[in-house]
Design a protein around this motif. Structure first.
Motif, PDB file in Angstrom:
ATOM      1  N   ARG A 182       0.833  -1.194   0.000  1.00  0.00           N
ATOM      2  CA  ARG A 182       0.000   0.000   0.000  1.00  0.00           C
ATOM      3  C   ARG A 182       0.874   1.253   0.000  1.00  0.00           C
ATOM      4  N   HIS A 183       0.377   2.289  -0.670  1.00  0.00           N
ATOM      5  CA  HIS A 183       1.079   3.574  -0.703  1.00  0.00           C
ATOM      6  C   HIS A 183       0.155   4.639  -0.127  1.00  0.00           C
ATOM      7  N   TYR A 184       0.692   5.498   0.762  1.00  0.00           N
ATOM      8  CA  TYR A 184      -0.151   6.382   1.561  1.00  0.00           C
ATOM      9  C   TYR A 184       0.071   7.874   1.335  1.00  0.00           C
ATOM     10  N   THR A 185       0.914   8.253   0.404  1.00  0.00           N
ATOM     11  CA  THR A 185       1.143   9.671   0.155  1.00  0.00           C
ATOM     12  C   THR A 185       1.236   9.921  -1.340  1.00  0.00           C
ATOM     13  N   ARG A 186       1.275  11.191  -1.717  1.00  0.00           N
ATOM     14  CA  ARG A 186       1.516  11.556  -3.110  1.00  0.00           C
ATOM     15  C   ARG A 186       3.007  11.705  -3.398  1.00  0.00           C
ATOM     16  N   GLU A 187       3.822  11.449  -2.388  1.00  0.00           N
ATOM     17  CA  GLU A 187       5.270  11.516  -2.532  1.00  0.00           C
ATOM     18  C   GLU A 187       5.820  10.101  -2.593  1.00  0.00           C
ATOM     19  N   ILE A 188       7.158   9.986  -2.695  1.00  0.00           N
ATOM     20  CA  ILE A 188       7.773   8.668  -2.767  1.00  0.00           C
ATOM     21  C   ILE A 188       7.669   7.929  -1.443  1.00  0.00           C
ATOM     22  N   ARG A 189       7.687   8.669  -0.339  1.00  0.00           N
ATOM     23  CA  ARG A 189       7.605   8.014   0.966  1.00  0.00           C
ATOM     24  C   ARG A 189       6.192   7.495   1.210  1.00  0.00           C
ATOM     25  N   GLY A 190       6.106   6.529   2.091  1.00  0.00           N
ATOM     26  CA  GLY A 190       4.789   6.039   2.485  1.00  0.00           C
ATOM     27  C   GLY A 190       4.372   4.742   1.828  1.00  0.00           C
ATOM     28  N   THR A 191       5.309   3.967   1.270  1.00  0.00           N
ATOM     29  CA  THR A 191       4.976   2.669   0.690  1.00  0.00           C
ATOM     30  C   THR A 191       5.290   1.585   1.717  1.00  0.00           C
ATOM     31  N   ILE A 192       4.291   0.788   2.046  1.00  0.00           N
ATOM     32  CA  ILE A 192       4.417  -0.190   3.121  1.00  0.00           C
ATOM     33  C   ILE A 192       4.048  -1.580   2.616  1.00  0.00           C
ATOM     34  N   LEU A 193       4.893  -2.545   2.979  1.00  0.00           N
ATOM     35  CA  LEU A 193       4.595  -3.948   2.732  1.00  0.00           C
ATOM     36  C   LEU A 193       4.030  -4.540   4.017  1.00  0.00           C
ATOM     37  N   TYR A 194       2.810  -5.034   3.938  1.00  0.00           N
ATOM     38  CA  TYR A 194       2.195  -5.731   5.063  1.00  0.00           C
ATOM     39  C   TYR A 194       2.330  -7.234   4.836  1.00  0.00           C
ATOM     40  N   CYS A 195       2.719  -7.946   5.866  1.00  0.00           N
ATOM     41  CA  CYS A 195       2.800  -9.395   5.830  1.00  0.00           C
ATOM     42  C   CYS A 195       1.894  -9.912   6.939  1.00  0.00           C
ATOM     43  N   ILE A 196       0.852 -10.627   6.551  1.00  0.00           N
ATOM     44  CA  ILE A 196      -0.192 -11.008   7.493  1.00  0.00           C
ATOM     45  C   ILE A 196      -0.299 -12.530   7.570  1.00  0.00           C
ATOM     46  N   PRO A 197      -0.228 -13.087   8.770  1.00  0.00           N
ATOM     47  CA  PRO A 197      -0.410 -14.543   8.906  1.00  0.00           C
ATOM     48  C   PRO A 197      -1.746 -14.977   8.335  1.00  0.00           C
ATOM     49  N   GLN A 198      -1.788 -16.163   7.788  1.00  0.00           N
ATOM     50  CA  GLN A 198      -3.009 -16.639   7.125  1.00  0.00           C
ATOM     51  C   GLN A 198      -4.226 -16.550   8.032  1.00  0.00           C
ATOM     52  N   ALA A 199      -4.099 -16.930   9.275  1.00  0.00           N
ATOM     53  CA  ALA A 199      -5.246 -16.910  10.190  1.00  0.00           C
ATOM     54  C   ALA A 199      -5.783 -15.508  10.384  1.00  0.00           C
ATOM     55  N   ASP A 200      -4.875 -14.493  10.430  1.00  0.00           N
ATOM     56  CA  ASP A 200      -5.302 -13.114  10.609  1.00  0.00           C
ATOM     57  C   ASP A 200      -5.869 -12.523   9.334  1.00  0.00           C
ATOM     58  N   GLY A 201      -5.466 -13.053   8.189  1.00  0.00           N
ATOM     59  CA  GLY A 201      -5.871 -12.475   6.908  1.00  0.00           C
ATOM     60  C   GLY A 201      -7.133 -13.061   6.346  1.00  0.00           C
ATOM     61  N   GLU A 202      -7.687 -14.060   7.024  1.00  0.00           N
ATOM     62  CA  GLU A 202      -8.913 -14.708   6.525  1.00  0.00           C
ATOM     63  C   GLU A 202     -10.129 -13.797   6.709  1.00  0.00           C
TER      64      GLU A 202
END
Length: 202
Positions: A182-202
């Motif tokens: 996900r990217h959260y700004t109109r600038e280069i900063r703010g790009t985040i990789l989320y890694c979610i365990p399968q049980a939490d992502g269901e």
């Protein structure tokens, strides 16, 4: 101010995107690159002040002192003045009152810790925004991540190669995470990789 996801609908918020992150009342949250405690405060708010423990980790002395003041009212906080890396040591650091990063030509020296060595219980959520040191820090957290499969929110915008190298490293551990970028700004900063365990992502 809450940071909203650029191009996304709803109330998507940096680090605590409710479409991705589900908080429980027993979270052990590690904030690597804790800055002035703003993310710690937001975590506590999003968790309804129901959590088990928070690790606030920030190397810049001026920022760290401000952060400790800001989060002083929270319970269950472990504050660590250090950078996060692959192994314990001392590294050169360049910083100002509101910014800093590891730099071989820096004029300051900071302590580096590995999360595997300083987190003494099961982490459930690790956030990293540490100015390009994320890959090294993940290697220093390999054991607690492999053993516990915590939720991860990792900034991947500081170096171009981070966009693929960080996910490749995490995926090589065979933890069967679900990945969200996900990217959260109109600038280069703010790009985040989320890694979610399968049980939490269901």
């Amino acid at each position: 101010m809450k940071k909203q996801a650029f191009g996304a609908g709803g109330g998507a918020e940096e680090y605590f995107d409710t479409e991705i992150i589900k908080l429980r009342n027993d979270e052990v949250f590690a904030d690597c690159g804790g800055y002035t405690g703003d993310t710690v405060l937001r975590f506590a708010e999003c968790a309804g002040n129901k959590y088990k423990k928070i690790y606030y980790i920030e190397p810049n002395n001026v920022i760290y002192q401000k952060g400790k003041e800001n989060i002083n009212g929270l319970q269950g906080v472990v504050s660590i003045q250090a950078g996060v890396g692959e192994e314990e040591g001392i590294m050169k650091f360049s910083g100002a009152e509101d910014y800093g990063h590891i730099d071989d030509s820096g004029t300051e020296s900071i302590k580096i810790v590995a999360l595997d060595e300083v987190i003494d219980e099961r982490p459930t959520f690790i956030k990293m925004d540490i100015e390009g040191a994320e890959l090294s820090a993940l290697k220093g957290a390999a054991q607690i991540i492999k053993t516990n499969s915590p939720k991860l929110a990792i900034c991947v915008y500081h170096k171009p190669e981070d966009l693929f190298e960080i996910m490749e490293l995490i995926d090589s551990w065979g933890l069967h995470y679900k990945y969200y970028l996900r990217h959260y700004t109109r600038e280069i900063r703010g790009t985040i990789l989320y890694c979610i365990p399968q049980a939490d992502g269901e």
